[in-house]
Design a protein around this motif. Structure first.
Motif, mmCIF file in Angstrom:
data_model
loop_
_atom_site.group_PDB
_atom_site.id
_atom_site.type_symbol
_atom_site.label_atom_id
_atom_site.label_comp_id
_atom_site.label_asym_id
_atom_site.label_seq_id
_atom_site.Cartn_x
_atom_site.Cartn_y
_atom_site.Cartn_z
ATOM 1 N N ARG A 1 0.776 -1.071 0.151
ATOM 2 C CA ARG A 1 0.008 0.104 0.133
ATOM 3 C C ARG A 1 0.724 1.216 -0.021
ATOM 4 N NH1 ARG A 1 -5.266 1.644 -0.655
ATOM 5 N NH2 ARG A 1 -6.049 -0.007 0.557
ATOM 6 N N GLN A 2 1.834 1.180 0.906
ATOM 7 C CA GLN A 2 2.743 2.265 0.667
ATOM 8 C C GLN A 2 3.453 2.555 -0.465
ATOM 9 O OE1 GLN A 2 6.381 1.800 3.119
ATOM 10 N NE2 GLN A 2 6.950 3.673 3.143
ATOM 11 N N ILE A 3 3.807 1.550 -1.405
ATOM 12 C CA ILE A 3 4.350 1.938 -2.714
ATOM 13 C C ILE A 3 3.541 2.392 -3.604
ATOM 14 C CG2 ILE A 3 5.242 0.698 -4.734
ATOM 15 C CD1 ILE A 3 6.932 -1.143 -2.844
ATOM 16 N N VAL A 4 2.044 2.028 -3.435
ATOM 17 C CA VAL A 4 0.999 2.280 -4.491
ATOM 18 C C VAL A 4 0.731 3.829 -4.076
ATOM 19 C CG1 VAL A 4 -1.495 2.028 -4.956
ATOM 20 C CG2 VAL A 4 0.045 0.101 -4.595
ATOM 21 N N ASP A 5 0.532 3.956 -2.712
ATOM 22 C CA ASP A 5 0.315 5.412 -2.487
ATOM 23 C C ASP A 5 1.335 6.667 -2.935
ATOM 24 O OD1 ASP A 5 -2.009 4.644 -1.358
ATOM 25 O OD2 ASP A 5 -1.626 4.582 0.578
ATOM 26 N N ALA A 6 2.655 6.189 -2.794
ATOM 27 C CA ALA A 6 3.528 6.955 -3.052
ATOM 28 C C ALA A 6 3.813 7.199 -4.539
ATOM 29 C CB ALA A 6 4.906 6.282 -2.583
ATOM 30 N N CYS A 7 3.240 6.156 -5.127
ATOM 31 C CA CYS A 7 3.315 6.351 -6.769
ATOM 32 C C CYS A 7 2.247 7.203 -7.123
ATOM 33 C CB CYS A 7 3.296 4.882 -7.504
ATOM 34 S SG CYS A 7 4.655 3.961 -7.544
ATOM 35 N N HIS A 8 0.990 6.939 -6.686
ATOM 36 C CA HIS A 8 0.061 7.587 -7.128
ATOM 37 C C HIS A 8 0.234 9.151 -6.629
ATOM 38 C CE1 HIS A 8 -2.702 3.931 -7.164
ATOM 39 N NE2 HIS A 8 -1.986 4.029 -8.265
ATOM 40 N N ARG A 9 0.935 9.628 -5.689
ATOM 41 C CA ARG A 9 1.135 11.059 -5.355
ATOM 42 C C ARG A 9 2.095 11.505 -6.279
ATOM 43 N NH1 ARG A 9 1.506 8.828 -0.013
ATOM 44 N NH2 ARG A 9 3.787 8.877 -0.062
ATOM 45 N N ARG A 10 2.672 10.767 -7.142
ATOM 46 C CA ARG A 10 3.708 11.210 -8.044
ATOM 47 C C ARG A 10 2.916 10.925 -9.707
ATOM 48 N NH1 ARG A 10 6.105 9.648 -3.620
ATOM 49 N NH2 ARG A 10 8.180 10.562 -2.984
ATOM 50 N N ASN A 11 1.669 10.625 -9.661
ATOM 51 C CA ASN A 11 1.004 10.356 -11.021
ATOM 52 C C ASN A 11 1.847 9.324 -11.565
ATOM 53 O OD1 ASN A 11 -0.850 10.824 -12.534
ATOM 54 N ND2 ASN A 11 0.178 12.159 -14.069
ATOM 55 N N ILE A 12 2.337 8.286 -10.798
ATOM 56 C CA ILE A 12 2.943 6.950 -11.439
ATOM 57 C C ILE A 12 1.768 5.923 -11.164
ATOM 58 C CG2 ILE A 12 4.707 5.571 -11.315
ATOM 59 C CD1 ILE A 12 6.411 7.835 -9.978
ATOM 60 N N LYS A 13 1.678 5.291 -12.389
ATOM 61 C CA LYS A 13 0.652 4.091 -12.357
ATOM 62 C C LYS A 13 1.423 2.782 -11.721
ATOM 63 C CE LYS A 13 -2.819 5.983 -14.651
ATOM 64 N NZ LYS A 13 -3.975 6.252 -13.805
ATOM 65 N N VAL A 14 0.536 1.819 -11.361
ATOM 66 C CA VAL A 14 1.136 0.555 -10.754
ATOM 67 C C VAL A 14 0.548 -0.562 -11.207
ATOM 68 C CG1 VAL A 14 1.685 -0.581 -8.408
ATOM 69 C CG2 VAL A 14 1.660 1.809 -8.564
ATOM 70 N N ASN A 15 1.133 -1.285 -12.251
ATOM 71 C CA ASN A 15 0.715 -2.381 -13.055
ATOM 72 C C ASN A 15 1.262 -3.507 -12.673
ATOM 73 O OD1 ASN A 15 -0.897 -0.271 -14.423
ATOM 74 N ND2 ASN A 15 0.866 0.019 -15.843
ATOM 75 N N VAL A 16 0.764 -4.341 -12.185
ATOM 76 C CA VAL A 16 1.196 -5.695 -11.594
ATOM 77 C C VAL A 16 1.408 -6.976 -12.425
ATOM 78 C CG1 VAL A 16 1.342 -6.982 -9.554
ATOM 79 C CG2 VAL A 16 0.427 -4.697 -9.237
ATOM 80 N N TRP A 17 2.346 -7.883 -12.421
ATOM 81 C CA TRP A 17 2.381 -9.210 -13.108
ATOM 82 C C TRP A 17 2.852 -10.183 -12.043
ATOM 83 C CZ3 TRP A 17 6.947 -11.505 -13.656
ATOM 84 C CH2 TRP A 17 8.028 -10.928 -13.243
ATOM 85 N N THR A 18 2.633 -11.499 -12.606
ATOM 86 C CA THR A 18 1.320 -12.018 -13.298
ATOM 87 C C THR A 18 0.618 -12.476 -12.313
ATOM 88 O OG1 THR A 18 2.510 -12.335 -15.367
ATOM 89 C CG2 THR A 18 0.760 -13.513 -15.034
#
Length: 251
Positions: free
Chosen positions: A195-212
């Motif tokens: 969650r920390q990584i996702v939130d930090a990415c979104h604050r910077r307008n960076i998407k999180v696309n996860v595989w697989t």
């Protein structure tokens, strides 16, 4: 209708049931309602952009040899469906152009992974970019690679093209790394997300696309974390389990 911000991309097409990275798998992914398709691009000996994950054809076809050492005409002699099952006999290796033709009039996201392994395809970034650009599909495509120099080079070609950095190691503060590169998204292995990584990415307008992601409960956990996209071999089953429809709309 509640909008859930998650997309489901078919990893190598609908590869759970159909032979991976074939036109059949791509068509079936679209028929299943997937939000998009993830695929892998490599270059033949005579310069044709083809879609295949491995740099050697033996795992997924009845042929042998490396993509870089075979011409497109030689590759067409191999069957890329038979190893998935006799009912798929006759499937051929697709070109990137064939896939672009398929999705031109579709409202989907296309994730094109630029492959590299024991060698690099010289000029593959610009060659792939030019084909997407000439087909007018830049707004539908994100380019990704484990070779982050490829992502950097694509941004050098066109600052506005979308890129995602693929990784399977524990990059410290990947959002800062993505900012520096720069990249529009991180594409982490499914166990490297928090969650920390996702939130930090979104604050910077960076998407999180996860595989697989093929485990349904794991996918639900990732959705609850707020990831933007999951790539799965089971697009139809995954969308049904998560209760999402096309483009992240909760059914």
């Amino acid at each position: 209708m509640e909008v859930v911000e998650i997309l489901v991309l078919a990893h190598r097409g609908y590869s759970h049931i159909y032979p991976e990275n074939t036109m059949l798998a791509f068509r079936k992914a679209l028929e299943a309602g997937a939000d998009g398709i993830e695929t892998d691009v490599q270059v033949t000996k005579d310069g044709v952009l083809v879609l295949i994950h491995d740099d050697d054809v033996s795992r997924v076809s009845d042929g042998t040899g490396r993509i870089k050492d075979l011409t497109y005409e030689e590759l067409l002699k191999f069957d890329f469906g038979i190893k998935k099952g006799p009912q798929f006999k006759g499937e051929k290796i697709p070109t990137l152009q064939e896939l672009l033709n398929l999705v031109k009039d579709k409202d989907i996201l296309l994730n094109i992974e630029i492959k590299y392994g024991s060698f690099l395809y010289e000029g593959i970034e610009e060659k792939t970019y030019r084909m997407v650009k000439e087909n007018g599909l830049m707004d539908k495509v994100i380019f990704s690679s484990f070779n982050h120099y490829s992502c950097h080079d694509l941004k050098e070609i066109d600052r506005d093209c979308k890129t995602g950095i693929l990784y399977s190691d524990g990059i410290y503060k990947p959002y800062k790394y993505a900012e520096e590169l720069p990249a529009d998204a991180i594409h982490p292995y499914r166990l490297l997300v928090s969650r920390q990584i996702v939130d930090a990415c979104h604050r910077r307008n960076i998407k999180v696309n996860v595989w697989t992601v093929d485990d349904f409960k794991e996918a639900k956990m990732l959705m609850d974390m707020g990831v933007d996209c999951i790539m799965t071999n089971k697009p139809k089953e995954m969308m049904e389990f998560l209760g999402v429809g096309k483009h992240g709309e909760k059914a």
